[in-house]
Design an enzyme around this catalytic site. Sequence first.
Site, PDB file in Angstrom:
ATOM      1  N   ARG A 136     -10.252  15.871  -4.454  1.00 25.43           N
ATOM      2  CA  ARG A 136     -10.730  14.728  -3.990  1.00 25.43           C
ATOM      3  C   ARG A 136     -10.528  14.429  -2.417  1.00 25.43           C
ATOM      4  NH1 ARG A 136      -7.480  10.138  -7.458  1.00 25.43           N
ATOM      5  NH2 ARG A 136      -8.283   8.886  -6.023  1.00 25.43           N
TER       6      ARG A 136
ATOM      7  N   LYS B 150       6.663  15.547   1.473  1.00 23.84           N
ATOM      8  CA  LYS B 150       5.752  16.188   0.666  1.00 23.84           C
ATOM      9  C   LYS B 150       4.927  17.102   1.533  1.00 23.84           C
ATOM     10  CE  LYS B 150       5.603  11.677  -1.823  1.00 23.84           C
ATOM     11  NZ  LYS B 150       4.923  10.474  -2.102  1.00 23.84           N
TER      12      LYS B 150
ATOM     13  N   ARG C 173       0.455   0.032  -7.910  1.00 28.03           N
ATOM     14  CA  ARG C 173       0.107   1.084  -8.645  1.00 28.03           C
ATOM     15  C   ARG C 173       0.436   0.784 -10.155  1.00 28.03           C
ATOM     16  NH1 ARG C 173       1.418   5.108  -4.807  1.00 28.03           N
ATOM     17  NH2 ARG C 173       1.046   4.007  -2.790  1.00 28.03           N
TER      18      ARG C 173
ATOM     19  N   PRO D  80       1.282  15.631  -6.093  1.00 28.47           N
ATOM     20  CA  PRO D  80       2.144  16.304  -5.708  1.00 28.47           C
ATOM     21  C   PRO D  80       3.354  15.456  -5.060  1.00 28.47           C
ATOM     22  CG  PRO D  80       0.354  17.540  -5.413  1.00 28.47           C
ATOM     23  CD  PRO D  80      -0.028  16.127  -5.563  1.00 28.47           C
ATOM     24  N   GLU D  81       4.661  15.382  -5.605  1.00 28.27           N
ATOM     25  CA  GLU D  81       5.465  14.526  -4.986  1.00 28.27           C
ATOM     26  C   GLU D  81       6.832  15.690  -4.612  1.00 28.27           C
ATOM     27  OE1 GLU D  81       6.962  11.375  -7.300  1.00 28.27           O
ATOM     28  OE2 GLU D  81       4.959  11.175  -8.351  1.00 28.27           O
TER      29      GLU D  81
END
Length: 308
Positions: free
Chosen positions: A144, A58, A297, A2-3
Amino acid sequence: MPELPEVETIKRGLGKLLPGKCIANVTFDNPKSFPNAPGDVAKFLVGAKIVKVKRRAKVLLIDLDSKYTLVIHLKMTGQLVYVRTRELSLKTEDRRRKTKYSVPTERWGGGHPSDSLTGKLPDKSTRVVFSFADGSKLFFNDQRKFGWVRLLPTDEVPNIDFFKKVGPEPLSSKFTSREFAARLQRRKNTNIKAAILDQSVIAGIGNIYADESLWGAKIHPASLVKNLSIQKLNKLYEEIRYVLRLSIAKGGSTDRNYIDATGKKGSYLSFAKVFRREGQDCPRCGTKIVKIRVAGRGTHICPKCQKA
DNA sequence: CACTTGACCTGTCCGC
DNA sequence: TGCGGACAGGTCAAGT
């Protein structure tokens, strides 16, 4: 995952559903998902009414009339899903018993079935459950366990470390390209992708929108900030605002498990130009998109449009 | 101080 | 088929 656009979408969904709801109970299985809950739950959460749902960077903020605020970070796999309970008719003991024991919650998720992830809640990723006086529930799921919920006095929220250092909201009308370029100078010796992922430079950008906006601006993600012209930075500023706005309009990106407050997926990725599109043609020049590694990334670029 | 890397977790996918 | 390992990515702590 989620950004900014995903958290914004959840905020808008919950903003329609939660205000006025009274919290009747809160349960949580994983202490790390709700670090400061034990002592404060009873005093400032149970019995409190939700006033407003907000977003900064965020982070989701749920203001309560107890002068406390729930501060929620979804990190990568967090979800906040609201489930309305089946309307109860309590005319007879039979119906009450049937409802109580057989169907605690109705099917969750809204919209067309193909747009939502189906399943019953709670599930094995459920970390916190907020139950409201009207029987509805808000599930905080987080496969997670990187995400968290905190309960803080509302007036102390701006003082937590994250909010003290976090950069400006990219979609604010007060945020200018001049300010963007100026703030980037604190990271002038690093690559541009790391710089825009740095939440203290600009809030809300994550891996998806970093790749998309750099493609739009024709900037190689590994370019050093100090080597980029002001024209390039201005273009990047425009692209960041464009992709974030477009994604909000599409309900965000569902890569693996993002869903909104009603269980619906976002559709932005079907409009994405490079993210998760390695091997496909660049929509601008037809060159095959490749996946490389920048700032630790996975990074998607068009090697022709985005020269090093 | 600027910058990079690893840790935090769990589920999935890929190659053997 | 099972299994080990790489990978996913937001943020912070620890390293250079």
